[in-house]
Scaffold this motif. Sequence first.
Motif, PDB file in Angstrom:
ATOM      1  N   PRO A 244       0.827  -1.209   0.000  1.00  0.00           N
ATOM      2  CA  PRO A 244       0.000   0.000   0.000  1.00  0.00           C
ATOM      3  C   PRO A 244       0.865   1.263   0.000  1.00  0.00           C
ATOM      4  O   PRO A 244       1.930   1.286   0.624  1.00  0.00           O
ATOM      5  CB  PRO A 244      -0.785  -0.103   1.316  1.00  0.00           C
ATOM      6  N   THR A 245       0.388   2.287  -0.702  1.00  0.00           N
ATOM      7  CA  THR A 245       1.123   3.560  -0.777  1.00  0.00           C
ATOM      8  C   THR A 245       1.406   4.099   0.625  1.00  0.00           C
ATOM      9  O   THR A 245       2.479   4.646   0.892  1.00  0.00           O
ATOM     10  CB  THR A 245       0.301   4.591  -1.573  1.00  0.00           C
ATOM     11  N   GLU A 246       0.429   3.928   1.514  1.00  0.00           N
ATOM     12  CA  GLU A 246       0.623   4.474   2.863  1.00  0.00           C
ATOM     13  C   GLU A 246       1.869   3.889   3.525  1.00  0.00           C
ATOM     14  O   GLU A 246       2.617   4.600   4.198  1.00  0.00           O
ATOM     15  CB  GLU A 246      -0.612   4.200   3.743  1.00  0.00           C
ATOM     16  N   ASN A 247       2.111   2.601   3.324  1.00  0.00           N
ATOM     17  CA  ASN A 247       3.300   1.997   3.951  1.00  0.00           C
ATOM     18  C   ASN A 247       4.576   2.604   3.383  1.00  0.00           C
ATOM     19  O   ASN A 247       5.554   2.816   4.099  1.00  0.00           O
ATOM     20  CB  ASN A 247       3.313   0.483   3.733  1.00  0.00           C
ATOM     21  N   ARG A 248       4.555   2.869   2.084  1.00  0.00           N
ATOM     22  CA  ARG A 248       5.731   3.477   1.452  1.00  0.00           C
ATOM     23  C   ARG A 248       5.979   4.871   2.054  1.00  0.00           C
ATOM     24  O   ARG A 248       7.111   5.222   2.386  1.00  0.00           O
ATOM     25  CB  ARG A 248       5.490   3.563  -0.058  1.00  0.00           C
ATOM     26  N   LEU A 249       4.894   5.639   2.216  1.00  0.00           N
ATOM     27  CA  LEU A 249       5.037   6.983   2.784  1.00  0.00           C
ATOM     28  C   LEU A 249       5.477   6.913   4.247  1.00  0.00           C
ATOM     29  O   LEU A 249       6.297   7.708   4.708  1.00  0.00           O
ATOM     30  CB  LEU A 249       3.717   7.757   2.650  1.00  0.00           C
ATOM     31  N   ARG A 250       4.956   5.944   4.974  1.00  0.00           N
ATOM     32  CA  ARG A 250       5.356   5.780   6.379  1.00  0.00           C
ATOM     33  C   ARG A 250       6.859   5.529   6.489  1.00  0.00           C
ATOM     34  O   ARG A 250       7.534   6.084   7.351  1.00  0.00           O
ATOM     35  CB  ARG A 250       4.627   4.579   7.007  1.00  0.00           C
ATOM     36  N   MET A 251       7.348   4.658   5.618  1.00  0.00           N
ATOM     37  CA  MET A 251       8.762   4.305   5.696  1.00  0.00           C
ATOM     38  C   MET A 251       9.647   5.499   5.338  1.00  0.00           C
ATOM     39  O   MET A 251      10.677   5.737   5.961  1.00  0.00           O
ATOM     40  CB  MET A 251       9.031   3.109   4.761  1.00  0.00           C
ATOM     41  N   LEU A 252       9.206   6.285   4.349  1.00  0.00           N
ATOM     42  CA  LEU A 252       9.972   7.486   3.986  1.00  0.00           C
ATOM     43  C   LEU A 252       9.991   8.485   5.144  1.00  0.00           C
ATOM     44  O   LEU A 252      11.012   9.102   5.435  1.00  0.00           O
ATOM     45  CB  LEU A 252       9.356   8.136   2.737  1.00  0.00           C
TER      46      LEU A 252
END
Length: 498
Positions: free
Chosen positions: A426-434
């Motif tokens: 999910p995009t949200e996980n990518r943003l969280r990691m960034l």
Amino acid sequence: MVVVKITIKTGEQYIESLRKRRIKVYLFGEQVKNPVDHPVIRPSINSLAATYEVANDPRYQDIATATSHLTGEKINRFTHIHQSTEDLIKKVKLQRLLGQKTGTCFQRCVGFDSLNALSIVTFEMDQKLGTEYYPKLVEYLKYVQENDLVCCGAMTDPKGDRNLRPSQQADPDMYLRIVERRDDGIVVRGSKVHQTGAVNSHEVIVMPTRTMREDDKDYAVSFAVPSDNEGLIYIYGRQSCDLRKLEGVKYDMGNVNYGGQEAMIIFDDVFVPWERVFMCGEHEFAFPLVDTFSAYHRQSYGGCKSGVGDVLIGAAATIAEYNGVEKASSIRDKLVEMNHLNETIYSCGIACSAAGNKTPSGTYMVDILLANICKQNVTRFPYEIVRLAEDIAGGLLVTAPSEKDFKSPEIGKYVDKYLKGVNEVPTENRLRMLRLIENISMGLGSVGYRTESMHGAGSPQSQRIMIQRLVNEEHKKKLAKTIAGIEKEELPKIKIQK
Ligand code: SF4
Ligand code: FE
């Protein structure tokens, strides 16, 4: 059967105990009535609470607890006085664990290091000068251990003109000093800056910050006061991106639960009773105290920074996966380099502990040269680890829209659609990691990792001075001359520098 009393408190008990204090804290120009529940402050309290939680976790008993050499009771290791090199090693392991769990500075090491340094130096002072500081410190230690307290170790003064000694400053308060000696105690005035975890502490332990001469003897002072003592004022330090904590967002903070804390402490004519004074004018012991404390705290960085480094490496490896590049050889190589640097930091922390020695007080001291090498590496390696994490993460690290945009009913769908990496994530996980990488490398969490790696426990030059002082260059020259056939002596024995 002998029943061992356990004095360890829980994280919840710790947080509740903070509510009982009448501490005077200022943040954004206003007094904070309830620091415990303030959204800017609370994450840093959670980090400190983790030091209690690990001591109650059956998995970590060996490293997070210890047996008091004073009372025989089971205590939180952060209140322990090191009785062996094994204790020194466990300290570093505990700090790495907490760095991994919190991803930031958990603030309890400065007081821990202060207590150990004072146990060595007050003993030596009593031996040499006939003073009676060590027995007072022992009583104080029992109080700290029995109540499982957090102590803030306050060393750094504002310093004013760095070219002038304390007694030469235009403003005599630029270094904390004794302004009055009374029958029942002393009155002190001054400030301590960059104080880690100050607002989250039960006690403040003050120490001098530099070498003192005869003229500076009013500045050669060490004592402990409760953190809500009359005359103490705390001015909260800003951190990069701190207003995000007030936005009502979660993942935009990067580290959603934990944070570090630094504050400035003002001592506005604070009275300290004699039983809590551990140095009062013995100027020749100011430097030994600074030196001993610094070495312990430079050891500490071998633990906490490698723990936070683990989180950052994990974040870099995860974002590589989310971007679909985790198998690229260039990415693998960067991750290897990050691990190599991180484990080097940890190795130095372990090495200076393993090579530690028993002092006349009975307290074990780290190898001072190796502790300085440890911290000198910390002034560099986290920067390189951050650089590689940013390299792997890509530019979205600093251009991604806010969490509120992602959650917006109108435009959230575009953020979601176009900022997706691999399809399964999910995009949200990518943003969280960034956001987590941003937090550790340049945002809120960098107080516990980046700039603090440079200046915490002493700026790089202070370690270089110690390294120059401690290496035995003559011995090395002799080795070279013997091997080159210039000196015809027997080959000197190889020895580890102490
Ligand atoms: Fe502990 Fe590291 Fe924070 Fe210092 S910077 S108090 S050693 S966690
Ligand atoms: Fe620090």
